[in-house]
Design an enzyme around this catalytic site. Structure first.
Site, mmCIF file in Angstrom:
data_model
loop_
_atom_site.group_PDB
_atom_site.id
_atom_site.type_symbol
_atom_site.label_atom_id
_atom_site.label_comp_id
_atom_site.label_asym_id
_atom_site.label_seq_id
_atom_site.Cartn_x
_atom_site.Cartn_y
_atom_site.Cartn_z
ATOM 1 N N ARG A 34 73.944 69.395 46.478
ATOM 2 C CA ARG A 34 75.123 69.858 45.799
ATOM 3 C C ARG A 34 74.902 69.326 44.524
ATOM 4 O O ARG A 34 74.875 68.202 44.809
ATOM 5 C CB ARG A 34 76.666 69.668 46.361
ATOM 6 C CG ARG A 34 77.640 69.834 45.584
ATOM 7 C CD ARG A 34 78.865 70.554 47.264
ATOM 8 N NE ARG A 34 79.693 68.646 46.704
ATOM 9 C CZ ARG A 34 80.697 68.630 46.864
ATOM 10 N NH1 ARG A 34 81.693 69.474 47.550
ATOM 11 N NH2 ARG A 34 81.007 67.337 47.026
ATOM 12 N N ASP B 20 94.076 76.103 45.350
ATOM 13 C CA ASP B 20 93.622 74.445 45.669
ATOM 14 C C ASP B 20 92.422 74.294 44.394
ATOM 15 O O ASP B 20 91.413 75.106 43.981
ATOM 16 C CB ASP B 20 93.033 74.451 47.098
ATOM 17 C CG ASP B 20 92.798 73.014 46.823
ATOM 18 O OD1 ASP B 20 92.391 72.028 45.938
ATOM 19 O OD2 ASP B 20 92.043 72.084 47.564
ATOM 20 N N TYR C 22 90.317 62.776 41.442
ATOM 21 C CA TYR C 22 88.911 62.275 41.753
ATOM 22 C C TYR C 22 88.213 62.286 41.602
ATOM 23 O O TYR C 22 87.181 61.935 41.538
ATOM 24 C CB TYR C 22 89.008 60.631 42.903
ATOM 25 C CG TYR C 22 89.291 61.950 44.233
ATOM 26 C CD1 TYR C 22 88.386 62.922 44.272
ATOM 27 C CD2 TYR C 22 90.769 61.804 44.872
ATOM 28 C CE1 TYR C 22 88.710 63.174 45.556
ATOM 29 C CE2 TYR C 22 90.743 62.574 45.972
ATOM 30 C CZ TYR C 22 89.771 63.287 46.083
ATOM 31 O OH TYR C 22 90.153 64.052 47.701
ATOM 32 N N LYS C 23 87.843 63.876 41.515
ATOM 33 C CA LYS C 23 86.928 64.358 40.736
ATOM 34 C C LYS C 23 86.396 64.854 39.319
ATOM 35 O O LYS C 23 86.404 63.160 38.636
ATOM 36 C CB LYS C 23 86.491 65.709 42.332
ATOM 37 C CG LYS C 23 86.459 65.864 42.985
ATOM 38 C CD LYS C 23 86.956 67.472 43.795
ATOM 39 C CE LYS C 23 87.483 66.707 45.032
ATOM 40 N NZ LYS C 23 86.118 66.691 45.792
ATOM 41 N N PHE D 94 88.308 74.650 51.669
ATOM 42 C CA PHE D 94 87.908 72.702 52.277
ATOM 43 C C PHE D 94 89.088 72.870 53.945
ATOM 44 O O PHE D 94 90.262 73.385 53.652
ATOM 45 C CB PHE D 94 88.399 71.840 51.333
ATOM 46 C CG PHE D 94 88.264 70.459 51.515
ATOM 47 C CD1 PHE D 94 86.591 69.866 51.487
ATOM 48 C CD2 PHE D 94 89.048 69.575 52.253
ATOM 49 C CE1 PHE D 94 85.792 69.037 51.526
ATOM 50 C CE2 PHE D 94 88.358 68.367 51.858
ATOM 51 C CZ PHE D 94 87.071 67.931 52.329
#
Lengths: 396, 396
Positions: free
Chosen positions: B355, B183, B208-209, B112
């Site tokens: 996605r 990560d 938060y995912k 990312f």
């Protein structure tokens, strides 16, 4: 005076006189419902679409402008995020890059320790030769020599309330070729601040004290507008990138103050803060400052009259005192616990400081007299002299 | 299968099939009321006393233990705070101090971007000679030489869902004398993770995912337990100090994982997350993983059967795919907007990735078929081919 006092805008628990708004501001009445609405209607209903649809993505700058107004900063020079400690790091890292031949970060021993710790951490990363130098508050100006890259000071001393003269200090520091960073933790919402007028390069602060943003509310950072396009963010997170959603593999600093953003912003905390900041939209800081001084002067006068056990630790001259008054007492921790037990909430700072904050939005002169009466009762009757008040807890 | 599916625990808006829980998880039903209660009873009523009385001070470690359980980490090795980007910086800064003669931070081009940007920022602070080296994901192991200080990889590629083999990569990296940082942004709550078993030194992630902590929920950092007492925190904030309330002028790192704390924690966000994490207390991650794969396989099968316009961008082998499935389409942005307009929420990642995230806590096989039917309708009727879907918005 009309315009400042607005007790009805806050939740103030029955039986409490809150003289600790300098540590954690009370809950503005509008916050709970608005946070509830944000959670239900935005997170719950809009889901990922909230980033655009509910304006979450622009919130750090939008709230930054609310804060800017009360610290004398133009629109577009303040952005919210992270914590005060991280903003110290961010500002210092940018400052040392501006003065590459200088190797000293200068601060004073009255600074809040976390500022000093963050500077230590930064020095530990930089190439050898950098150092953090700490001098007494009154020795700062004399210590600015050609090795000093940046001077970092908290304007209002967290223990005594003593203020530095922002404009004069900044001018003297810059005359020696150093960069000036002000920590406004105990200034924002407490006293008049004229950031743009001071000409300082950087300022930082927190919003859970006088601004009533709630526990853990995000911090802010200010960068002088002529500098912001040239500084290099060391905490170069994706939301400070020029095009976060291009997903470039290399960092390009964003436009203006946006480059001081780092990661995904805390939308729930920012929503609480944004609502809390609405209370400041029409506040005249000169008037608020005058009201604060009146409350403080009353408090000092009444304490010195009725509670001889306490010794003033703050400057007597209100012109060089923030929005708090501190007294020394050898058993200050126990005394403060006993006072809190009777509904007057202040706090304690080691080794012997009893600290009281003055916030004219929700305190009036009747509150001050009532608080002094309780403190006088605790002190004259030695009510603090009990085992239960003497055990130090982790947070006070 | 009993135990995983719990749609009733979430607010799922009418008419929406949410395949974007890999970006922002939906609102757990219990959160709104509990946050409301925290705001009213703790901030409102306890005020500053909430730090001890309501357990705010211990919350980062308490929630850290909730997260630890689902990523294979022992109690006391994970702490919450800040953002994922800042935790990248914190972990990398600690890692490079562990290998002082090595000068390369190695990562891959599938990482990312914010992780890469934060590494760039760190390199800019360190003495000359440090560099960030980026190679293709499949070239990582070959690129670990005696100059590599630390390897930083995101386990699950945010675009394609391709996974790295955590255990094998860690072993190979450590055999070459480098430190391993994982990560887990797209891993925590998505796939089985055995951090302790992998032996990696550091891991970080966001909440938060898949963990449904809400927009801007705090990040986490893991440090292997045998290391944590010796690492030097570069982001040395007061709440990582051994005695924060002693207000020492010099930093002394706190005990264990507490030293990775920095500033004042975001209590409101942490409360939302703490409630959200209660849903994970009894989750068997092997069972969740099996359910996720079942949903993904169904989705791939049905899309390939009904929507020939899309090309699979994720690995076909579910063993090397996280909890998302991505397809390529030359007008992917417009197509995704059109699909979202019809209630199937996924997202778009440049240049051409559509996605979709799979979260068996609130999705079942009926949802998958319904989503595919809508996608098939949009694609076979070219419903995306309208001007209104083609303007790129800032966040997707």
């Amino acid at each position: 005076m009309s315009g400042i006092l607005r007790k009805e805008a806050f939740i103030l628990p029955e039986g409490v006189i809150y003289l600790d708004g300098n540590s954690l501001g009370p809950l503005p009445k509008a916050v709970a419902a608005r946070v509830q609405k944000m959670i239900a209607d935005e997170w719950g209903d809009m889901l990922i679409r909230g980033w655009n649809g509910a304006g979450w993505m622009d919130q750090p700058s939008r709230v930054g402008n609310q804060v800017a107004r009360i610290i004398g900063a133009p629109d577009g020079t303040v952005v919210m995020g992270d914590t005060l400690s991280l903003k110290v790091f961010q500002a210092l890292a940018a400052a040392v890059k501006m003065t590459p031949k200088r190797r000293v970060i200068l601060s004073d021993t009255g600074n809040f320790p976390s500022d000093l710790y963050m500077a230590e951490g930064l020095v530990g990363l930089l190439e050898q030769g950098y150092e953090l130098r700490k001098v007494a508050p009154e020795e700062v100006l004399g210590a600015v020599d050609e090795d000093v890259a940046v001077v970092m000071l908290t304007q209002v001393d967290y223990r005594t309330g003593r203020t530095h003269d922002m404009k004069a200090v900044t001018k003297a520091v810059q005359a020696k070729g150093a960069v000036m960073l002000w920590d406004l933790a105990h200034s924002a919402g407490a006293i008049e601040v004229d950031l743009a007028g001071s000409n300082c390069e950087f300022a930082i602060g927190c919003t859970y004290k006088y601004l009533n943003g709630g526990p853990g509310a995000p911090a802010f950072i200010y960068v002088r507008s002529d500098l912001v396009e040239t500084i290099e963010p060391a905490l170069s997170g994706w939301l400070g990138h020029r095009q976060p959603f291009a997903f470039d593999l290399s960092y390009k600093a964003g436009a203006g103050i946006e480059r001081m953003r780092v990661g995904t912003p805390p939308v729930i905390q920012l929503t609480a803060l944004e609502v809390a900041m609405e209370l400041w939209a029409d506040v005249d800081m000169a008037q608020l400052r005058a009201e604060s001084i009146k409350l403080q002067e009353q408090f000092i006068m009444e304490i010195e009259r009725d509670v001889p056990q306490l010794t003033l630790a703050s400057p007597r001259d209100s012109a060089v005192r923030g929005s708090q008054v501190s007294f020394r007492f050898h058993e200050g921790y126990a005394a403060m616990q006993a006072v809190i037990d009777r509904g007057v909430i202040g706090d304690f700072r080691a080794p012997d400081i009893m600290r009281f904050g003055f916030t004219p939005m929700y305190l009036d002169s009747g509150d001050i007299s009532a608080a002094v009466a309780i403190i006088a009762d605790v002190m004259s009757n030695n009510l603090w002299d009990q085992e239960k008040y003497k055990t130090k807890s982790k947070v006070t």
